[in-house]
Design a protein around this motif. Structure first.
Motif, mmCIF file in Angstrom:
data_model
loop_
_atom_site.group_PDB
_atom_site.id
_atom_site.type_symbol
_atom_site.label_atom_id
_atom_site.label_comp_id
_atom_site.label_asym_id
_atom_site.label_seq_id
_atom_site.Cartn_x
_atom_site.Cartn_y
_atom_site.Cartn_z
ATOM 1 N N PHE A 1 -7.638 -2.053 9.790
ATOM 2 C CA PHE A 1 -6.595 -1.036 9.605
ATOM 3 C C PHE A 1 -5.213 -1.663 9.789
ATOM 4 C CE2 PHE A 1 -3.508 1.867 11.354
ATOM 5 C CZ PHE A 1 -3.701 3.081 10.717
ATOM 6 N N THR A 2 -5.034 -2.401 10.883
ATOM 7 C CA THR A 2 -3.731 -2.999 11.191
ATOM 8 C C THR A 2 -3.296 -3.980 10.109
ATOM 9 O OG1 THR A 2 -4.036 -2.699 13.564
ATOM 10 C CG2 THR A 2 -2.492 -4.426 12.869
ATOM 11 N N ALA A 3 -4.232 -4.803 9.648
ATOM 12 C CA ALA A 3 -3.895 -5.775 8.602
ATOM 13 C C ALA A 3 -3.461 -5.076 7.323
ATOM 14 C CB ALA A 3 -5.093 -6.682 8.336
ATOM 15 N N ALA A 4 -4.206 -4.057 6.914
ATOM 16 C CA ALA A 4 -3.870 -3.344 5.684
ATOM 17 C C ALA A 4 -2.571 -2.562 5.836
ATOM 18 C CB ALA A 4 -5.009 -2.409 5.301
ATOM 19 N N PHE A 5 -2.318 -2.049 7.014
ATOM 20 C CA PHE A 5 -1.066 -1.337 7.282
ATOM 21 C C PHE A 5 0.119 -2.291 7.112
ATOM 22 C CE2 PHE A 5 2.199 0.080 10.362
ATOM 23 C CZ PHE A 5 2.437 1.366 9.886
ATOM 24 N N ALA A 6 0.035 -3.477 7.717
ATOM 25 C CA ALA A 6 1.107 -4.466 7.593
ATOM 26 C C ALA A 6 1.269 -4.915 6.144
ATOM 27 C CB ALA A 6 0.820 -5.661 8.493
ATOM 28 N N HIS A 7 0.155 -5.101 5.461
ATOM 29 C CA HIS A 7 0.177 -5.466 4.037
ATOM 30 C C HIS A 7 0.963 -4.439 3.224
ATOM 31 C CE1 HIS A 7 -1.431 -6.005 -0.082
ATOM 32 N NE2 HIS A 7 -1.838 -4.749 -0.015
ATOM 33 N N LEU B 1 4.848 -4.311 4.155
ATOM 34 C CA LEU B 1 5.627 -5.412 3.597
ATOM 35 C C LEU B 1 5.724 -5.339 2.070
ATOM 36 C CD1 LEU B 1 5.676 -6.567 6.470
ATOM 37 C CD2 LEU B 1 5.434 -8.821 5.449
ATOM 38 N N ASN B 2 4.857 -4.555 1.469
ATOM 39 C CA ASN B 2 4.955 -4.334 0.029
ATOM 40 C C ASN B 2 5.795 -3.112 -0.300
ATOM 41 O OD1 ASN B 2 3.416 -6.315 -1.732
ATOM 42 N ND2 ASN B 2 1.887 -5.888 -0.153
ATOM 43 N N GLY B 3 6.504 -2.585 0.713
ATOM 44 C CA GLY B 3 7.468 -1.528 0.477
ATOM 45 C C GLY B 3 6.973 -0.111 0.640
ATOM 46 N N ALA B 4 5.738 0.080 1.106
ATOM 47 C CA ALA B 4 5.196 1.430 1.244
ATOM 48 C C ALA B 4 5.833 2.149 2.429
ATOM 49 C CB ALA B 4 3.684 1.380 1.426
ATOM 50 N N PRO B 5 6.129 3.433 2.306
ATOM 51 C CA PRO B 5 6.582 4.212 3.458
ATOM 52 C C PRO B 5 5.436 4.382 4.450
ATOM 53 C CG PRO B 5 6.268 5.629 1.547
ATOM 54 C CD PRO B 5 6.107 4.224 1.059
ATOM 55 N N LEU B 6 5.767 4.854 5.658
ATOM 56 C CA LEU B 6 4.779 4.909 6.738
ATOM 57 C C LEU B 6 3.483 5.605 6.340
ATOM 58 C CD1 LEU B 6 6.588 5.638 10.140
ATOM 59 C CD2 LEU B 6 5.310 3.603 9.467
ATOM 60 N N LYS C 1 2.167 6.349 3.425
ATOM 61 C CA LYS C 1 1.411 5.660 2.378
ATOM 62 C C LYS C 1 0.760 4.392 2.924
ATOM 63 C CE LYS C 1 1.760 4.226 -2.453
ATOM 64 N NZ LYS C 1 2.652 4.106 -3.641
ATOM 65 N N ALA C 2 1.444 3.690 3.802
ATOM 66 C CA ALA C 2 0.866 2.492 4.416
ATOM 67 C C ALA C 2 -0.343 2.867 5.267
ATOM 68 C CB ALA C 2 1.915 1.780 5.265
ATOM 69 N N ALA C 3 -0.238 3.976 6.000
ATOM 70 C CA ALA C 3 -1.344 4.427 6.838
ATOM 71 C C ALA C 3 -2.536 4.861 5.997
ATOM 72 C CB ALA C 3 -0.890 5.576 7.732
ATOM 73 N N ARG C 4 -2.263 5.454 4.851
ATOM 74 C CA ARG C 4 -3.349 5.863 3.954
ATOM 75 C C ARG C 4 -4.121 4.637 3.464
ATOM 76 N NH1 ARG C 4 -6.656 10.079 2.287
ATOM 77 N NH2 ARG C 4 -6.953 10.055 0.042
ATOM 78 N N ALA C 5 -3.410 3.590 3.099
ATOM 79 C CA ALA C 5 -4.068 2.342 2.695
ATOM 80 C C ALA C 5 -4.859 1.752 3.856
ATOM 81 C CB ALA C 5 -3.028 1.345 2.194
ATOM 82 N N ALA C 6 -4.294 1.832 5.054
ATOM 83 C CA ALA C 6 -4.974 1.329 6.239
ATOM 84 C C ALA C 6 -6.229 2.130 6.541
ATOM 85 C CB ALA C 6 -4.018 1.359 7.431
ATOM 86 N N ASN C 7 -6.161 3.447 6.370
ATOM 87 C CA ASN C 7 -7.346 4.284 6.549
ATOM 88 C C ASN C 7 -8.468 3.842 5.614
ATOM 89 O OD1 ASN C 7 -5.942 5.831 8.412
ATOM 90 N ND2 ASN C 7 -5.593 7.553 7.021
#
Length: 310
Positions: free
Chosen positions: A260-266, A269-274, A276-282
């Motif tokens: 989750f943490t790795a995908a969130f950081a990914h 850094l690719n410009g996703a808002p919080l 959207k980044a959390a959704r990718a991490a989920n």
């Protein structure tokens, strides 16, 4: 993107039981497995598979377990330039006992990881990174704690922006308790699960805990809340981000939080808002749990796009 990751590499011994044994009891597992693990290793491997350049700072022993612990790190192309070898102390191991109902007990030995030598930290490696990710276990004790704090200081003082991500772990919070707040509050992004958040703040509810972190100066927080997904918080927003259900059944949650943490950081850094980044991490955490072992499920950017598109 170029990531510098500080965290443990381990050999995970996984035992799947009908029930956790009573003291003195001897039980046979439904199945058993040995896998490479550790928060640092899993975060690094996930980021590398997502297409990033990654350097991992960790310490292993001079023993056969060292090569096994680093097997996926090496295979995924993570740089080992900051991996240290200890001639006397063994490579870290973790024994995990898990039941079908979700109960879990762990025996964790920090071993060589806790002796990561801060004198070998290269300032330029931090200054030239696009982000620094620190596992909370690195902040608990010993030379590894000094190494992590030194790296965070370098990142904050760097001429270019080097955002700091800190990912807590249950063992780290249980060991240090609320005192850990002073080390993590300055992170640009803090990731942790609900239990860790309540233990870190000494509060009884998610809202009270986030309010306390906000009052202490937290910037942006992502809280993993299991099957419900995650909650993202900043001074401007609080949002529950729904979970992503994988196509295959969940079989092992070991390492899902690190993924989750790795995908969130990914995503950040690719410009996703919080959110959207959390959704990718989920999505990444859910995918990781569909195979046995923290690093077994290879997750690519295409995998995330498919999971999020369903």
């Amino acid at each position: 993107m170029k990531f510098y990751v500080i965290g443990d590499v381990t050999v995970d011994h996984l035992y799947y039981l009908d029930a956790l044994p009573d003291p003195g009891a001897e039980v046979a597992p439904r199945r058993a497995s040995m896998q490479p693990g550790g928060a640092g290793g899993t975060i690094s491997v996930t980021l590398a598979r997502l297409g990033h350049s990654v350097t991992l700072a960790a310490r292993v022993g001079d023993d056969p377990f060292a090569e096994y612990a680093l097997a996926q790190v090496r295979e995924s192309g993570v740089s080992e330039s900051a991996i240290q070898r200890d001639p006397e102390v063994l490579t870290s191991t973790i024994t995990v006992l898990q039941t079908p109902g979700g109960e879990r007990a762990m025996i964790s030995d920090g071993a060589a990881n806790r002796l990561l030598d801060p004198a070998k930290l290269k300032k330029r490696d931090i200054e030239t990174a696009d982000a620094l990710i620190v596992s909370g276990y690195s902040l608990t004790e010993g030379p590894q704690r000094e190494y992590a704090l030194k790296a965070i200081e370098i990142a904050k003082a760097a001429k270019k922006n080097v955002p700091v991500f800190i990912d807590l772990g249950t063992g780290a919070v249980n060991k240090v308790g609320t005192k850990l707040v002073q080390d993590v509050i300055g992170a640009d992004y803090l990731t942790l699960n609900q239990h860790e958040l309540l233990a870190l703040t000494g509060t009884g509810s998610l809202s009270a805990a986030l309010a306390q972190l906000g009052g202490a100066g937290a910037r942006q927080v992502a809280v993993k809340v299991g099957k419900m997904g995650s909650v993202v918080w900043s001074p401007e927003e609080t949002e529950l981000v729904d979970s992503v259900i994988p196509e295959k059944p969940v079989v092992d949650s070991t390492g899902a939080g690190d993924t989750f943490t790795a995908a969130f950081a990914h995503a950040v850094l690719n410009g996703a808002p919080l959110a959207k980044a959390a959704r990718a991490a989920n999505a990444a955490g859910a995918l990781a749990a569909t195979t046995v072992g923290a690093q077994s499920r290879e997750i690519t950017a295409a995998d995330l796009e498919r999971a999020l598109g369903r």
